[in-house]
Write a protein that holds these residues in place. Structure first.
Motif, short mmCIF file in Angstrom:
data_model
loop_
_atom_site.label_atom_id
_atom_site.label_comp_id
_atom_site.label_asym_id
_atom_site.label_seq_id
_atom_site.Cartn_x
_atom_site.Cartn_y
_atom_site.Cartn_z
N LEU A 263 1.28 -13.05 -2.30
CA LEU A 263 0.10 -13.18 -3.40
C LEU A 263 -1.22 -12.83 -2.57
O LEU A 263 -2.34 -12.62 -3.11
CB LEU A 263 0.02 -14.52 -3.67
CG LEU A 263 1.06 -14.90 -4.78
CD1 LEU A 263 1.20 -16.34 -5.40
CD2 LEU A 263 0.87 -13.89 -5.92
N ARG A 264 -1.22 -13.31 -1.28
CA ARG A 264 -2.37 -13.20 -0.46
C ARG A 264 -2.62 -11.58 -0.12
O ARG A 264 -3.90 -11.18 0.00
CB ARG A 264 -2.37 -13.75 1.05
CG ARG A 264 -2.69 -15.25 0.85
CD ARG A 264 -2.48 -16.02 2.08
NE ARG A 264 -3.02 -17.44 1.91
CZ ARG A 264 -2.28 -18.42 2.24
NH1 ARG A 264 -1.21 -18.12 3.10
NH2 ARG A 264 -2.78 -19.62 2.00
N ILE A 265 -1.57 -10.74 0.02
CA ILE A 265 -1.93 -9.25 0.15
C ILE A 265 -2.24 -8.81 -1.30
O ILE A 265 -3.15 -8.05 -1.02
CB ILE A 265 -0.57 -8.74 0.80
CG1 ILE A 265 -0.28 -9.17 2.16
CG2 ILE A 265 -0.54 -7.20 0.35
CD1 ILE A 265 0.89 -8.53 2.87
N ALA A 266 -1.59 -9.27 -2.28
CA ALA A 266 -2.21 -8.86 -3.50
C ALA A 266 -3.58 -9.17 -3.86
O ALA A 266 -4.37 -8.38 -4.42
CB ALA A 266 -1.26 -9.33 -4.96
N ALA A 267 -4.02 -10.36 -3.44
CA ALA A 267 -5.42 -10.73 -3.60
C ALA A 267 -6.42 -10.13 -2.72
O ALA A 267 -7.46 -9.52 -3.29
CB ALA A 267 -5.44 -12.32 -3.03
N GLY A 317 -5.55 -9.39 8.90
CA GLY A 317 -5.16 -9.78 10.14
C GLY A 317 -4.33 -11.12 10.13
O GLY A 317 -3.30 -11.50 10.56
N LEU A 318 -5.19 -12.03 9.57
CA LEU A 318 -4.97 -13.40 9.44
C LEU A 318 -3.64 -13.70 8.64
O LEU A 318 -2.63 -14.50 8.97
CB LEU A 318 -6.11 -14.33 8.84
CG LEU A 318 -7.15 -14.55 9.72
CD1 LEU A 318 -8.22 -15.17 9.09
CD2 LEU A 318 -6.86 -15.41 11.03
N VAL A 319 -3.68 -12.94 7.46
CA VAL A 319 -2.40 -13.05 6.48
C VAL A 319 -1.02 -12.65 7.24
O VAL A 319 -0.12 -13.21 7.10
CB VAL A 319 -2.77 -12.14 5.32
CG1 VAL A 319 -1.29 -12.18 4.28
CG2 VAL A 319 -3.66 -12.87 4.36
N ILE A 320 -0.98 -11.53 7.82
CA ILE A 320 0.11 -11.07 8.46
C ILE A 320 0.11 -11.85 9.98
O ILE A 320 1.10 -11.22 10.82
CB ILE A 320 0.06 -9.54 8.61
CG1 ILE A 320 -0.98 -8.84 9.48
CG2 ILE A 320 -0.05 -8.98 7.22
CD1 ILE A 320 -1.10 -7.45 9.58
N PRO A 325 -6.38 -13.17 19.74
CA PRO A 325 -7.26 -14.47 20.23
C PRO A 325 -8.55 -14.44 19.54
O PRO A 325 -9.34 -13.72 19.64
CB PRO A 325 -7.04 -14.49 21.69
CG PRO A 325 -6.07 -13.58 22.12
CD PRO A 325 -6.00 -12.71 21.04
N GLY A 326 -8.70 -15.63 19.18
CA GLY A 326 -10.23 -15.90 18.56
C GLY A 326 -10.24 -15.28 17.11
O GLY A 326 -11.49 -15.08 16.39
N LEU A 327 -9.21 -14.47 16.57
CA LEU A 327 -9.36 -14.00 15.20
C LEU A 327 -9.77 -14.78 14.15
O LEU A 327 -10.86 -14.26 13.44
CB LEU A 327 -7.80 -13.49 14.77
CG LEU A 327 -7.90 -12.74 13.48
CD1 LEU A 327 -8.60 -11.54 13.35
CD2 LEU A 327 -6.34 -12.29 12.99
N PRO A 328 -9.66 -16.27 13.95
CA PRO A 328 -10.44 -17.08 13.12
C PRO A 328 -11.80 -17.12 13.17
O PRO A 328 -12.43 -17.08 12.04
CB PRO A 328 -9.49 -18.33 13.08
CG PRO A 328 -8.10 -18.06 13.57
CD PRO A 328 -8.33 -16.80 14.68
N ALA A 329 -12.06 -17.24 14.49
CA ALA A 329 -13.65 -17.58 14.73
C ALA A 329 -14.46 -16.00 14.25
O ALA A 329 -15.37 -15.88 13.59
CB ALA A 329 -13.88 -17.61 15.94
N LEU A 330 -13.70 -14.93 14.48
CA LEU A 330 -14.28 -13.52 14.51
C LEU A 330 -14.36 -13.41 12.86
O LEU A 330 -15.40 -12.85 12.36
CB LEU A 330 -13.45 -12.49 15.01
CG LEU A 330 -13.99 -11.05 15.12
CD1 LEU A 330 -15.55 -11.20 15.74
CD2 LEU A 330 -13.13 -10.08 15.73
N PHE A 331 -13.28 -13.74 12.15
CA PHE A 331 -13.37 -13.53 10.58
C PHE A 331 -14.49 -14.41 10.16
O PHE A 331 -15.25 -13.88 9.37
CB PHE A 331 -12.00 -14.14 9.96
CG PHE A 331 -12.00 -14.34 8.74
CD1 PHE A 331 -11.84 -13.25 7.68
CD2 PHE A 331 -11.99 -15.76 8.10
CE1 PHE A 331 -12.02 -13.51 6.53
CE2 PHE A 331 -12.02 -15.77 6.88
CZ PHE A 331 -11.86 -14.70 5.96
N GLY A 332 -14.68 -15.86 10.31
CA GLY A 332 -15.75 -16.29 9.96
C GLY A 332 -17.04 -16.00 10.09
O GLY A 332 -18.17 -15.95 9.48
#
Length: 456
Positions: A263-267, A317-320, A325-332
């Motif tokens: 569902l997240r990929i479809a979203a 990247g977060l979904v898969i 390192p630091g991906l959540p912070a970079l996304f935000g």
């Protein structure tokens, strides 16, 4: 005739349709400008909070402290504050519906502004009682805003695609508020929902839902208005809104562990299609407008659109569960400071002189032009500092360096100070010293502010 300029007999310019009844539905100047002023002040404070929270920033994934406070000073203090002020001013003109009494809007500001201040202090000092008190005040104020927004959207008589974005933003706001209460409740021992589900719902429906849909919807008003271009095809606008709302629904279901990966990929696929349609409309509007030289403000807007696309790639990247390192912070960072904040600051440096010109021109034969109210030097400083801050913060995340994050906060603070300087000069030139008409500044650009009387 210039290439790309509308031909004779082309559809009526969206700008002309928008402006035809604008003055009759303007709020008193003190109302939108108090929201915009508070947003600019919170923007300054956000960089101060980030300076003190820089140690946690490169690997930030949640938790009380000044990093979380900085995030909410941007999201609630700057983004939502501006969204409220802009939507309450612009949507009544687009929908041809009243927005509510000036007293109710002023009361909303008096509840929301201290609520945000108390909430972020509770986050920064890790004082859960302060946090809970601020959260309740913010939720109450935003529910009041939701009532004003719903009242405005009911029976709207124009721009149905924009109205669809408004309804989607309203529904997203309610989900974001419910998830925020669940997160705040967990801090004071009242868990209402699992933290993972509540956090996922909050990020998606606050950023992409409430603020994102409002940003996309208002862009269909602002970009044609400032570019002097025809309105985008209504079918494309509605299709983009439908895809965006479908993406939010799919992501919401995934937050409750219903086939989360699929569902997240479809979203994300639906969101990408919605954004592609939106950016197509924006590109055509800019390419066919009578005004092509839109200056630094729209450079900021275009870069923000690119960072929106980049945020979707990082979300994938977060979904898969990409090992970075630091991906959540970079996304935000790219989602909040890159797309939403950049887009808002780009639009706001055009909205502010435009509205000030219309208010200052009341009762005057020759109203001041937006360019005469705009100081270019502060905006130039802000432009450089904003991107220096983004670059330093991105590098700080990639190499896990609190020092670079702190330097990024300093650069952001300098840029926010310059933006506040621009706002103060605007107010002084518009209403300062009771002058009959603001004087044109020698460094005021003509390209970065629209004329209230566009050429035919």
């Amino acid at each position: 005739m210039k290439p790309g300029a509308p031909r004779a007999g082309a559809p009526k310019l969206a700008a002309g349709a928008f402006l035809s009844g604008a003055k009759g539905r303007l709020l008193p100047a003190s109302l939108p400008f108090r929201f915009f002023g508070a947003a600019i002040a919170f923007h300054l404070l956000a960089w101060v909070a980030l300076f003190f929270g820089a140690d946690a920033f490169p690997r930030f994934q949640g938790g009380l402290g000044w990093t979380l406070a900085a995030l909410h000073l941007i999201t609630l203090g700057t983004l939502a504050m501006t969204a409220i002020g802009a939507s309450l001013q612009l949507l009544p003109v687009a929908t041809r519906q009243p927005v509510g009494s000036p007293r109710s809007i002023a009361l909303l500001w008096w509840a929301y502004t201290p609520g945000v201040a108390v909430l972020v202090l509770g986050m920064g000092f890790a004082q859960t009682r302060l946090l809970a008190a601020g959260a309740l005040l913010v939720v109450a104020a935003l529910l009041g805003y939701a009532l004003l927004l719903a009242r405005n959207l009911v029976g709207a008589r124009g721009m149905h695609g924009v109205v669809a974005h408004g309804w989607g933003a309203l529904a997203s706001l309610l989900v974001a508020l419910a998830s925020a209460l669940a997160l705040a409740g967990a801090y004071v021992g009242w868990p209402l929902l699992g933290r993972g589900s509540a956090l996922s719902l909050h990020v998606v429906f606050a950023a992409y839902g409430f603020m994102g849909l409002l940003a996309l919807g208002l862009a269909y008003i602002l970009v044609p208005m400032f570019a002097l271009s025809p309105a985008p095809p209504e079918t494309r606008v509605r299709s983009s809104a439908a895809l965006a709302i479908a993406a939010l629904a799919l992501a919401g279901l995934a937050s409750f562990d219903v086939a989360p990966l699929a569902l997240r990929i479809a979203a994300l696929a639906a969101a990408a299609a919605a954004i592609a349609l939106h950016l197509r409309s924006m590109t055509v509007a800019l390419a066919t407008g009578l005004r092509r030289a839109l200056g630094r403000s729209f450079t900021l807007v275009r870069i923000a659109w690119a960072l929106l696309v980049a945020s979707l790639l990082l979300a994938l990247g977060l979904v898969i569960e990409l090992s970075l390192p630091g991906l959540p912070a970079l996304f935000g960072l790219l989602l909040i400071a890159g797309w939403l904040l950049g887009l808002l600051l780009g639009f706001l440096q055009r909205i502010l002189p435009f509205l000030a010109s219309m208010h200052a021109g009341a009762g005057r034969r020759l109203p001041p032009t937006p360019s005469s109210l705009t100081a270019d030097r502060p905006l130039s400083i802000h432009f450089g500092c904003h991107f220096a801050a983004l670059a330093l913060l991105t590098l700080g995340i990639l190499v896990d360096s609190p020092l670079l994050a702190r330097l990024g906060a300093v650069a952001g603070f300098v840029g926010a100070s310059a933006y506040a300087w621009f706002f103060a000069l605007l107010l002084h030139r518009t209403w300062g010293a009771g002058s009959a008409a603001p004087r044109a500044a020698p460094n005021a650009p003509s390209a970065d502010a629209p004329s209230p009387n566009p050429p035919p």
